[in-house]
Motif scaffolding. Sequence first.
Motif, PDB file in Angstrom:
ATOM      1  N   VAL A  59      -0.054   7.249 -14.089  1.00 39.52           N
ATOM      2  CA  VAL A  59       0.468   6.024 -13.466  1.00 39.52           C
ATOM      3  C   VAL A  59       0.021   4.735 -14.155  1.00 39.52           C
ATOM      4  CG1 VAL A  59       0.556   7.165 -11.221  1.00 39.52           C
ATOM      5  CG2 VAL A  59      -1.462   5.793 -11.824  1.00 39.52           C
ATOM      6  N   GLY A  60      -0.927   4.817 -15.093  1.00 43.62           N
ATOM      7  CA  GLY A  60      -1.530   3.607 -15.649  1.00 43.62           C
ATOM      8  C   GLY A  60      -0.545   2.612 -16.211  1.00 43.62           C
ATOM      9  N   ASN A  61       0.455   3.093 -16.915  1.00 43.21           N
ATOM     10  CA  ASN A  61       1.404   2.191 -17.575  1.00 43.21           C
ATOM     11  C   ASN A  61       2.334   1.489 -16.598  1.00 43.21           C
ATOM     12  OD1 ASN A  61       2.311   1.209 -20.216  1.00 43.21           O
ATOM     13  ND2 ASN A  61       4.238   2.222 -19.699  1.00 43.21           N
ATOM     14  N   ASP A  62       2.469   2.014 -15.383  1.00 45.56           N
ATOM     15  CA  ASP A  62       3.379   1.436 -14.399  1.00 45.56           C
ATOM     16  C   ASP A  62       2.669   0.586 -13.349  1.00 45.56           C
ATOM     17  OD1 ASP A  62       5.611   2.549 -15.581  1.00 45.56           O
ATOM     18  OD2 ASP A  62       5.448   4.413 -14.435  1.00 45.56           O
ATOM     19  N   ARG A  63       1.363   0.394 -13.512  1.00 43.08           N
ATOM     20  CA  ARG A  63       0.593  -0.409 -12.563  1.00 43.08           C
ATOM     21  C   ARG A  63       0.397  -1.831 -13.086  1.00 43.08           C
ATOM     22  NH1 ARG A  63      -2.480   1.499  -8.645  1.00 43.08           N
ATOM     23  NH2 ARG A  63      -4.062  -0.063  -9.163  1.00 43.08           N
ATOM     24  N   ILE A 107     -13.668  15.854  -9.853  1.00 39.17           N
ATOM     25  CA  ILE A 107     -13.157  14.773 -10.714  1.00 39.17           C
ATOM     26  C   ILE A 107     -12.043  15.221 -11.656  1.00 39.17           C
ATOM     27  CG2 ILE A 107     -15.343  13.518 -10.620  1.00 39.17           C
ATOM     28  CD1 ILE A 107     -14.491  15.113 -13.889  1.00 39.17           C
ATOM     29  N   GLY A 108     -11.686  16.493 -11.641  1.00 47.96           N
ATOM     30  CA  GLY A 108     -10.829  17.061 -12.666  1.00 47.96           C
ATOM     31  C   GLY A 108      -9.458  16.435 -12.814  1.00 47.96           C
ATOM     32  N   PHE A 109      -8.899  15.891 -11.702  1.00 46.27           N
ATOM     33  CA  PHE A 109      -7.554  15.317 -11.775  1.00 46.27           C
ATOM     34  C   PHE A 109      -7.563  13.798 -11.908  1.00 46.27           C
ATOM     35  CE2 PHE A 109      -3.930  18.333 -10.504  1.00 46.27           C
ATOM     36  CZ  PHE A 109      -4.504  19.379 -11.221  1.00 46.27           C
ATOM     37  N   ILE A 110      -8.740  13.183 -11.934  1.00 47.12           N
ATOM     38  CA  ILE A 110      -8.783  11.726 -12.132  1.00 47.12           C
ATOM     39  C   ILE A 110      -8.220  11.339 -13.496  1.00 47.12           C
ATOM     40  CG2 ILE A 110     -10.277   9.699 -12.314  1.00 47.12           C
ATOM     41  CD1 ILE A 110     -12.077  10.963 -10.197  1.00 47.12           C
ATOM     42  N   PRO A 111      -8.610  12.013 -14.587  1.00 46.99           N
ATOM     43  CA  PRO A 111      -8.023  11.658 -15.886  1.00 46.99           C
ATOM     44  C   PRO A 111      -6.506  11.788 -15.906  1.00 46.99           C
ATOM     45  CG  PRO A 111      -9.961  13.037 -16.194  1.00 46.99           C
ATOM     46  CD  PRO A 111      -9.643  13.057 -14.732  1.00 46.99           C
ATOM     47  N   LEU A 112      -5.969  12.820 -15.267  1.00 49.73           N
ATOM     48  CA  LEU A 112      -4.526  13.020 -15.245  1.00 49.73           C
ATOM     49  C   LEU A 112      -3.843  11.961 -14.387  1.00 49.73           C
ATOM     50  CD1 LEU A 112      -4.477  16.906 -14.875  1.00 49.73           C
ATOM     51  CD2 LEU A 112      -4.057  15.576 -16.948  1.00 49.73           C
ATOM     52  N   LEU A 113      -4.462  11.592 -13.280  1.00 47.91           N
ATOM     53  CA  LEU A 113      -3.910  10.553 -12.416  1.00 47.91           C
ATOM     54  C   LEU A 113      -3.781   9.228 -13.171  1.00 47.91           C
ATOM     55  CD1 LEU A 113      -3.186   9.041  -9.789  1.00 47.91           C
ATOM     56  CD2 LEU A 113      -5.623   9.050  -9.224  1.00 47.91           C
ATOM     57  N   VAL A 114      -4.867   8.807 -13.826  1.00 48.57           N
ATOM     58  CA  VAL A 114      -4.850   7.524 -14.534  1.00 48.57           C
ATOM     59  C   VAL A 114      -3.814   7.552 -15.652  1.00 48.57           C
ATOM     60  CG1 VAL A 114      -6.213   5.901 -15.885  1.00 48.57           C
ATOM     61  CG2 VAL A 114      -7.255   7.074 -13.941  1.00 48.57           C
ATOM     62  N   GLY A 127     -10.405  16.023  -7.125  1.00 50.56           N
ATOM     63  CA  GLY A 127     -10.190  17.387  -7.569  1.00 50.56           C
ATOM     64  C   GLY A 127      -8.724  17.750  -7.631  1.00 50.56           C
ATOM     65  N   THR A 128      -8.427  19.050  -7.669  1.00 54.33           N
ATOM     66  CA  THR A 128      -7.052  19.492  -7.887  1.00 54.33           C
ATOM     67  C   THR A 128      -6.129  19.147  -6.722  1.00 54.33           C
ATOM     68  OG1 THR A 128      -7.437  21.718  -6.989  1.00 54.33           O
ATOM     69  CG2 THR A 128      -7.849  21.384  -9.350  1.00 54.33           C
ATOM     70  N   GLY A 129      -6.696  18.792  -5.558  1.00 55.64           N
ATOM     71  CA  GLY A 129      -5.873  18.366  -4.430  1.00 55.64           C
ATOM     72  C   GLY A 129      -5.022  17.156  -4.730  1.00 55.64           C
ATOM     73  N   VAL A 130      -5.426  16.345  -5.708  1.00 57.09           N
ATOM     74  CA  VAL A 130      -4.633  15.170  -6.083  1.00 57.09           C
ATOM     75  C   VAL A 130      -3.234  15.588  -6.518  1.00 57.09           C
ATOM     76  CG1 VAL A 130      -4.479  13.224  -7.700  1.00 57.09           C
ATOM     77  CG2 VAL A 130      -6.685  13.863  -6.718  1.00 57.09           C
ATOM     78  N   GLY A 131      -3.110  16.765  -7.089  1.00 57.52           N
ATOM     79  CA  GLY A 131      -1.821  17.244  -7.565  1.00 57.52           C
ATOM     80  C   GLY A 131      -0.804  17.480  -6.470  1.00 57.52           C
ATOM     81  N   ARG A 145       0.250   4.330  -5.625  1.00 56.67           N
ATOM     82  CA  ARG A 145      -0.345   3.432  -4.631  1.00 56.67           C
ATOM     83  C   ARG A 145      -1.866   3.498  -4.583  1.00 56.67           C
ATOM     84  NH1 ARG A 145       4.440   4.921  -1.703  1.00 56.67           N
ATOM     85  NH2 ARG A 145       3.369   6.650  -0.668  1.00 56.67           N
ATOM     86  N   ILE A 146      -2.462   4.427  -5.308  1.00 51.91           N
ATOM     87  CA  ILE A 146      -3.920   4.564  -5.268  1.00 51.91           C
ATOM     88  C   ILE A 146      -4.569   3.479  -6.136  1.00 51.91           C
ATOM     89  CG2 ILE A 146      -5.874   6.051  -5.891  1.00 51.91           C
ATOM     90  CD1 ILE A 146      -4.011   8.441  -5.247  1.00 51.91           C
ATOM     91  N   ASP A 147      -5.370   2.636  -5.496  1.00 51.72           N
ATOM     92  CA  ASP A 147      -6.049   1.542  -6.195  1.00 51.72           C
ATOM     93  C   ASP A 147      -7.534   1.806  -6.403  1.00 51.72           C
ATOM     94  OD1 ASP A 147      -3.747  -0.108  -6.345  1.00 51.72           O
ATOM     95  OD2 ASP A 147      -4.094  -0.823  -4.295  1.00 51.72           O
ATOM     96  N   HIS A 148      -8.124   2.673  -5.562  1.00 50.20           N
ATOM     97  CA  HIS A 148      -9.575   2.870  -5.573  1.00 50.20           C
ATOM     98  C   HIS A 148      -9.895   4.366  -5.505  1.00 50.20           C
ATOM     99  CE1 HIS A 148      -9.854  -1.430  -4.478  1.00 50.20           C
ATOM    100  NE2 HIS A 148      -8.879  -1.163  -3.624  1.00 50.20           N
TER     101      HIS A 148
END
Length: 255
Positions: A70-74, A60-67, A33-37, A46-49
Motif C-alpha cells: 500500500v505504500g505507493n498509494d498512501r 511481524i511477518g506480514f508487515i513488510p508485505l503490507l508496507v 502476523g499472517t492474519g494481516v493477509g 486504512r492502516i496508519d499505525h
Amino acid sequence: MKFRVLGCSGGIGGQEMRTSAFLVDDDVLIDGGTGVGALEYDALLRIDHIFVTHAHLDHIGFIPLLVDTVGNDRRSPITVYGTVETIRILRSHIFNWLVWPDFSAIPDRHRPFMRFQVLKVGETIALDGRKISALPALHTVPAAAYCLDSGDGQLIYTGDTTYCPALIAAINQQPALRHLVVETAFSDAQHALAMASRHLCPSLLSGFLEALTCRPEVHISHLKPGHGERTMAEIGVSGGAFRPNMLVNGQELEF
C-alpha cells in the motif's frame, strides 16, 4: 474501540490457522502476523499505525508485505511502534535491503512509506481520543504488552510472555479493564518447553490469573496447532473463576 481478531494462532496449518494480528477500529494494527493477509486491499490502505509486541516472525511477518502493498498509494507513512530493541531488530534483520527493502528510506527519507517510532514501556500514545500504552512482558526477546483505552473501558493484549510479575502489577492498576487477551502456547505436558521458550501453559496461566485483583473477561490466544483442544481443556480445569475462552478469527471485542 473495537478489537478484531485477524489471526491468533501460535502457528500455521490451514485457512483458520493465522498468526497474531489484531485490527483496532480500522486504522490501528496490533502485531502483524499472517492474519494481516485476511484483509482486503482497501482495509490494508486504512492502516496508519502498527504496534509491535516483539520481533518474532509470527508477529511481524506480514508487515513488510503490507508496507510494500500500500505504500505507493498512501499520502503519509505507516508508523511502526515498538521498544527500542524491537525496532533495532526490525531495522537490522528485516528492513535491511537483504531480507527486504528499507521502506523508511523509500522513495526517500523525506517521504518514506514507513516510519519507526520508539515506544518505551510505561509510555502512552494518544490517537484521536484513544490511548495505547506499552506494558512490561517477559519473553525470549525484548517484548511489550499493550493496554488499549477507549476512555470508557480497557483491553490488554499480552503478546508473548511467560509469568511476569511486572505485567501482573500493571494489569492490576487498570481501573476499567474489560478484556484480557493472554497467550497460552503450550499444554502442561509441554511445561518444560513453555519455560524454555518463555511462554505460558495452563498451570502457569493459573498462577497468572490467581494474582489478578481485577476481573476482566479472559481470552486465550497463541494456541499451538494440534494442541489447542487439549490446552483449552486443561485451562478449563485450572482457570478458576475466570472461565477463559478461546479467541477465534473474526471475533470482535468492544470496550
